[in-house]
Design a protein around this motif. Structure first.
Motif, PDB file in Angstrom:
ATOM      1  N   UNK A  83      71.781 -18.612  26.911  1.00 38.01           N
ATOM      2  CA  UNK A  83      70.599 -19.272  26.359  1.00 38.01           C
ATOM      3  C   UNK A  83      69.394 -18.356  26.367  1.00 38.01           C
ATOM      4  N   UNK A  84      69.224 -17.604  27.450  1.00 40.79           N
ATOM      5  CA  UNK A  84      68.107 -16.654  27.528  1.00 40.79           C
ATOM      6  C   UNK A  84      68.252 -15.578  26.467  1.00 40.79           C
ATOM      7  N   UNK A  85      69.505 -15.143  26.218  1.00 41.78           N
ATOM      8  CA  UNK A  85      69.736 -14.129  25.177  1.00 41.78           C
ATOM      9  C   UNK A  85      69.406 -14.678  23.791  1.00 41.78           C
ATOM     10  N   UNK A  86      69.727 -15.947  23.559  1.00 46.52           N
ATOM     11  CA  UNK A  86      69.409 -16.564  22.262  1.00 46.52           C
ATOM     12  C   UNK A  86      67.904 -16.648  22.060  1.00 46.52           C
ATOM     13  N   UNK A  87      67.169 -17.000  23.107  1.00 46.65           N
ATOM     14  CA  UNK A  87      65.697 -17.026  23.016  1.00 46.65           C
ATOM     15  C   UNK A  87      65.171 -15.638  22.702  1.00 46.65           C
ATOM     16  N   UNK A  88      65.758 -14.642  23.352  1.00 45.46           N
ATOM     17  CA  UNK A  88      65.320 -13.256  23.094  1.00 45.46           C
ATOM     18  C   UNK A  88      65.601 -12.845  21.639  1.00 45.46           C
ATOM     19  N   UNK A  89      66.751 -13.240  21.131  1.00 46.86           N
ATOM     20  CA  UNK A  89      67.058 -12.906  19.734  1.00 46.86           C
ATOM     21  C   UNK A  89      66.025 -13.510  18.788  1.00 46.86           C
ATOM     22  N   UNK A  90      65.600 -14.756  19.099  1.00 43.76           N
ATOM     23  CA  UNK A  90      64.555 -15.368  18.287  1.00 43.76           C
ATOM     24  C   UNK A  90      63.249 -14.615  18.394  1.00 43.76           C
ATOM     25  N   UNK A  91      62.925 -14.133  19.610  1.00 47.16           N
ATOM     26  CA  UNK A  91      61.687 -13.366  19.789  1.00 47.16           C
ATOM     27  C   UNK A  91      61.748 -12.054  19.032  1.00 47.16           C
ATOM     28  N   UNK A  92      62.903 -11.363  19.062  1.00 49.77           N
ATOM     29  CA  UNK A  92      63.047 -10.101  18.338  1.00 49.77           C
ATOM     30  C   UNK A  92      62.962 -10.336  16.837  1.00 49.77           C
ATOM     31  N   UNK A  93      63.433 -11.499  16.371  1.00 51.41           N
ATOM     32  CA  UNK A  93      63.320 -11.812  14.937  1.00 51.41           C
ATOM     33  C   UNK A  93      61.873 -11.960  14.528  1.00 51.41           C
ATOM     34  N   UNK A  94      61.018 -12.396  15.462  1.00 47.91           N
ATOM     35  CA  UNK A  94      59.593 -12.533  15.157  1.00 47.91           C
ATOM     36  C   UNK A  94      58.914 -11.180  15.202  1.00 47.91           C
TER      37      UNK A  94
END
Length: 418
Positions: A83-94
């Protein structure tokens, strides 16, 4: 650390080390999050969006830390990390600036997941880190490839070392707990052994005293009772007189036996003072009661003796001085208490009438008659590994030399050597 403070316990120091590593990891995560927000804001990304992403990421991260203190479920931990990795992927997309958060993710991957799952996740994170700059800006550099590669390998290695550190700490705590439990068990066994030995010793002493009383004093009293009844029933005056003489002899013998039994118990002379002081009082009393000149020589540097050794030497002196009082007709007695290197020696010399020591020694080995006191002294000293030497001749006085080895030395019975 103050010299008055106790040294830290090994288990506690290890726990502090592991705790410090966790705190350091949390601080790094917060710092790189702040760096990512600041750099993304400078690139023109709306600040409220960045703050929201940061709070979600840090909130999920902090929730995992709290959860780790309450459960050891590896599946739950793996789900939290994904879940933390998924949040990070969203942050990197931003914003590509959030690739900074890859470092704590690599650390967590190596710690939370088994190695066969940690490596694929770390590779996935590395691919995202390398691909993010060209996807956002259309360009990249060698530094954007080499830096994350080295950082990922380094972070994964650190996390695996940290995991071994934690496991080692748990094993140390388990071993320390086992050692403490073993020590407590050993202490309980030692207490039980000491109690059993005391009870066994007390029982053996009671048996010995009761046997001695039965075989000596009780028999004398029984014979006295029988003789007194026969004396009362006798009509012949001569028979009565003979019975009374026998009663007197038995009473004296019973008194001697009683004194011998009492002498085997803890002497009151040694309860509060040292052996040399007890010898000095005995000699003073002998001089006052008989007029015999007495002299005591005691070494100042005597080593401490165990109570058994002090009792044996004191009883030897008492018995020898009783013989001087009753039989020697001496005018002078010299007592010496000295350190003989590997033993403590007690010498008692008088200028009395003496006796044939060679005949006594040969007769004493096979006779239960006269000389019981000397044989008793020798037997008591031999039980402690010591011995008794007797030198005497008719008209030449008597010299007794008793010794006990220092290997039986222990806590002294008195306060010093006088």
């Amino acid at each position: 650390m103050s010299p008055l403070e106790p040294p830290p316990r090994p288990g506690r120091s290890w726990a502090r080390l592991v705790g410090s590593v966790r705190i350091g990891q949390a601080v790094i995560t917060v710092l790189v999050t702040v760096v990512g927000v600041v750099r993304a804001a400078l690139d023109g990304v709306p600040l409220p969006l960045l703050i929201a992403i940061a709070l979600v990421f840090l909130g999920w991260y902090g929730g995992g830390l709290l959860l780790a203190g309450r459960t050891r479920d590896r599946g739950l931990a793996a789900g939290w990390l994904l879940g933390l990795t998924a949040i990070w992927l969203g942050a990197v997309a931003v914003s590509p600036e959030f690739v900074w958060l890859a470092f704590p993710l690599w650390l967590l991957a190596g710690f939370v997941l088994r190695l066969r799952w940690a490596i694929p996740l770390s590779i996935l994170i590395l691919v995202v880190v390398i691909a993010a700059p060209p996807l956002h800006t259309g360009a990249t550099t060698y530094a954007n490839v080499i830096g994350p590669l080295v950082g990922g390998i380094f972070a994964l290695g650190i996390s695996r070392g940290y995991l071994e550190l934690v496991r080692d700490g748990r094993e140390r705590r388990r071993l320390i707990a086992s050692l403490v439990a073993t020590q407590e068990e050993m202490a309980a066994l030692q207490d039980e052994l000491a109690r059993t030995q005391r009870e066994s010793g007390a029982s053996a002493e009671r048996t010995r005293v009761s046997r001695d009383i039965h075989d000596t004093v009780a028999q004398s009293l029984s014979s006295i009772g029988m003789l007194s009844r026969s004396a009362l029933a006798a009509d012949d005056r001569e028979q009565r007189a003979r019975a009374l003489e026998q009663i007197g002899a038995l009473a004296a013998e019973g008194l001697a036996d009683a004194r011998r039994i009492v002498n085997d118990l803890m002497p009151a002379e040694l309860e509060t003072t040292a052996l040399a002081d007890a010898l000095a009082r005995m000699l003073d009393r002998l001089a006052d009661e008989t007029g015999i000149a007495t002299t005591l020589h005691a070494d100042d540097g005597l080593p401490p003796l165990g109570i058994d050794a002090e009792i044996a030497l004191l009883r030897t002196a008492q018995s020898a001085l009783a013989n001087v009082r009753s039989h020697a007709h001496a005018s002078r007695v010299v007592v010496t208490l000295a350190d003989a290197g590997d033993a403590v020696r007690l010498d008692i010399v008088d200028d009395g009438v003496g006796f044939d020591a060679s005949q006594w020694d040969a007769r004493g080995q096979r006779s239960a008659g006269g000389g019981y006191g000397l044989r008793s002294m020798r037997a008591r000293l031999r039980e402690l590994g010591g011995g008794l030497d007797v030198e005497s001749g008719p008209g030449d006085g008597t010299a007794l030399s008793a010794h006990v080895p220092l290997r039986i030395a222990g806590p002294p019975a008195g306060g010093g050597t006088g």
